[in-house]
Design an enzyme around this catalytic site. Structure first.
Site, short mmCIF file in Angstrom:
data_model
loop_
_atom_site.label_atom_id
_atom_site.label_comp_id
_atom_site.label_asym_id
_atom_site.label_seq_id
_atom_site.Cartn_x
_atom_site.Cartn_y
_atom_site.Cartn_z
N ALA A 115 0.87 -1.18 0.00
CA ALA A 115 0.00 0.00 0.00
C ALA A 115 0.91 1.23 0.00
CB ALA A 115 -0.93 -0.01 1.21
N ALA A 116 1.45 1.56 -1.17
CA ALA A 116 2.63 2.41 -1.25
C ALA A 116 2.37 3.91 -1.23
CB ALA A 116 3.42 2.06 -2.52
N ALA A 117 1.25 4.37 -1.78
CA ALA A 117 1.04 5.81 -1.91
C ALA A 117 0.98 6.48 -0.53
CB ALA A 117 -0.26 6.07 -2.68
N GLY A 119 4.18 7.34 -1.17
CA GLY A 119 5.50 6.93 -1.63
C GLY A 119 6.67 7.28 -0.74
N SER A 120 6.43 7.86 0.42
CA SER A 120 7.55 8.25 1.28
C SER A 120 8.35 7.02 1.73
CB SER A 120 7.05 9.02 2.50
OG SER A 120 6.09 8.26 3.22
N LYS A 121 7.66 5.97 2.15
CA LYS A 121 8.35 4.75 2.58
C LYS A 121 8.92 4.00 1.39
CE LYS A 121 5.24 4.25 6.56
NZ LYS A 121 4.32 5.35 6.11
N ASP A 166 -5.81 -4.26 -5.80
CA ASP A 166 -6.18 -4.53 -4.42
C ASP A 166 -5.06 -5.38 -3.83
OD1 ASP A 166 -7.23 -5.98 -2.12
OD2 ASP A 166 -9.22 -5.35 -2.75
N ASP A 183 2.08 -1.29 5.05
CA ASP A 183 1.71 -0.11 5.84
C ASP A 183 0.22 0.09 5.58
OD1 ASP A 183 2.43 2.16 7.51
OD2 ASP A 183 1.99 3.38 5.75
N CYS A 236 -0.75 3.81 11.46
CA CYS A 236 -0.60 5.07 12.21
C CYS A 236 -1.84 5.26 13.09
CB CYS A 236 -0.38 6.25 11.28
SG CYS A 236 -1.69 6.51 10.06
#
Length: 307
Positions: A115-117, A119-121, A166, A183, A236
Site C-alpha cells: 500500500a505504497a502511496a 511513496g515516502s516509505k 487490491d 503499511d 498510524c
C-alpha cells in the site's frame, strides 16, 4: 480548556474508547499537539553529509535517533526549500520512517510495498536498496498512484514498478517476495496531530471496517512472502483491533513468528487484552508508539518472519 476537555468536546466516543488504553494528561496533550516537521535526506541523489551541511546553513536540524538520514527541521514551508523541489529531501513524519528501517531491504532483492502511496516509505526503501533489485510499489486507487509516481520520479527512484491492484491480489504469488511492507490503511488516530478532522470524524465502525481489511491484507502478504523472508506490518493508529488483533489473527492462521524490534526510542506496552479480547503473548514483541513517547505520530510496527 484542558486537552481532555478539547478531545471530549470534539468527539466523546473517541475519548471514552482511547482513555481505556491510556488516560494520562500527557497522552491527551500530545494527541492534539501540533507535529514537529521532519525530513528524510534522499541519498539516491546526493551524499548525506553534503545535504546536511547545506541545510544547516539555513535551518536548525535535530537528528531523528532511529533513522540515520532523518532530521527534525525548523521549517513550516518545505515547498519553499529548493532541496525539497529537487528531491534531495522528502517531508516525512519521523515515526513513519520506522517501518522501512525495520524491513531493511537489500540491493538485489524482490520487495513489495503493498500500500505504497504517497511513496515516502517506498522512496526510503529504494534508498536502502541503492536503486537495485526490484521494488513493486502498489496502491489500489488510481488517484493516489499518480501522486506516488510523481514522488518516486522526484526522488530519482529507478528500481520501482508501480501497480494498481487490491493488495489481496498478491496473495496468489506464493513464496515470492524477499521482503514485504504492509503499511496498512487504517483509521489514522495517530494523524490527529496532523489534522484535527481525524478526531472529529472518527467512528468506531471505521476502525472495525479497517480491521477486517487489514486481516485479509496481512494473510495475502504472508502467503506472498518467501520462507525466511520478512514482513513488516504497520499502521498510524493506536486502536488494538487494527494493531495487536491483526497480528494475533495472523499468528492463529499461520506459522508466522514475531521478532522483537530494537531501536533507540521510547515505546508503550503492547496491548494483550482489550474489551474482553485476549491476544497472544508474542504480540508483546511488537512496537507500540503513543504520541508522547517520542513527540511523534502514534504508530504501530510488527516484524514478522516466515520460517
Amino acid at each position: 480548556m484542558s486537552a481532555r476537555d478539547i478531545v471530549r468536546e470534539a468527539n466523546r466516543k473517541f475519548y471514552e474508547r482511547y482513555s481505556l488504553l491510556e488516560d494520562t494528561d500527557e497522552f491527551w496533550e500530545f494527541i492534539i499537539r501540533s507535529l514537529r516537521q521532519s525530513i528524510r535526506v534522499n541519498t539516491l541523489k546526493a551524499p548525506l553529509d553534503v545535504v546536511v551541511e547545506r541545510l544547516s546553513e539555513e535551518f536548525e536540524l535535530e537528528p531523528v535517533p532511529w533513522v540515520e538520514e532523518g532530521f527534525f527541521i525548523n521549517s513550516d514551508n518545505l515547498a519553499g526549500v529548493p532541496e525539497h523541489g529537487l528531491g534531495l529531501i522528502f517531508g516525512q513524519e519521523a515515526s513513519s520512517m520506522i517501518p522501512p528501517v525495520v524491513l531493511d531491504p537489500k540491493p538485489g532483492e524482490l520487495v513489495l510495498d503493498m500500500a505504497a502511496a504517497p511513496g515516502s516509505k517506498t522512496g526510503q526503501m529504494a534508498q536502502y536498496m541503492k536503486n537495485g533489485g526490484c521494488l513493486i510499489a502498489n496502491d489500489m486507487k488510481k488517484g493516489r498512484v499518480n501522486v506516488l509516481i510523481a514522488n518516486l520520479n522526484r526522488m530519482g527512484v529507478l528500481n520501482a514498478r508501480v501497480t494498481i491492484k487490491d493488495g489481496r491480489y498478491f496473495g496468489r504469488f506464493d513464496n515470492t517476495f524477499d521482503r514485504i511492507l504492509l503499511d496498512a490503511p487504517c483509521s489514522s488516530v495517530g494523524m490527529v496531530r496532523k489534522s484535527f478532522r481525524f478526531l472529529r470524524e472518527w467512528q468506531l465502525k471505521t476502525a472495525l471496517r479497517y480491521s477486517n481489511i487489514q486481516k485479509r491484507l496481512i494473510l495475502a502478504a504472508y502467503r506472498a512472502l518467501k520462507p525466511g523472508g520478512v514482513l513488516v506490518y504497520s499502521t498510524c493508529t493506536i486502536d488494538p483491533i487494527e494493531n495487536e488483533e491483526v497480528v494475533d489473527y495472523l499468528l492463529k492462521k499461520t506459522d508466522a513468528e514475531i521478532e522483537r524490534i530494537q531501536l533507540p526510542l521510547k515505546s508503550s506496552e503492547p496491548v494483550l487484552e482489550f474489551e474482553g479480547r485476549k491476544y497472544s503473548e508474542e504480540v508483546s514483541k511488537c512496537l507500540r508508539l503513543h504520541p508522547q513517547d517520542n513527540d511523534s505520530e502514534a504508530f504501530f510496527v510488527a516484524k514478522i518472519v516466515k520460517p
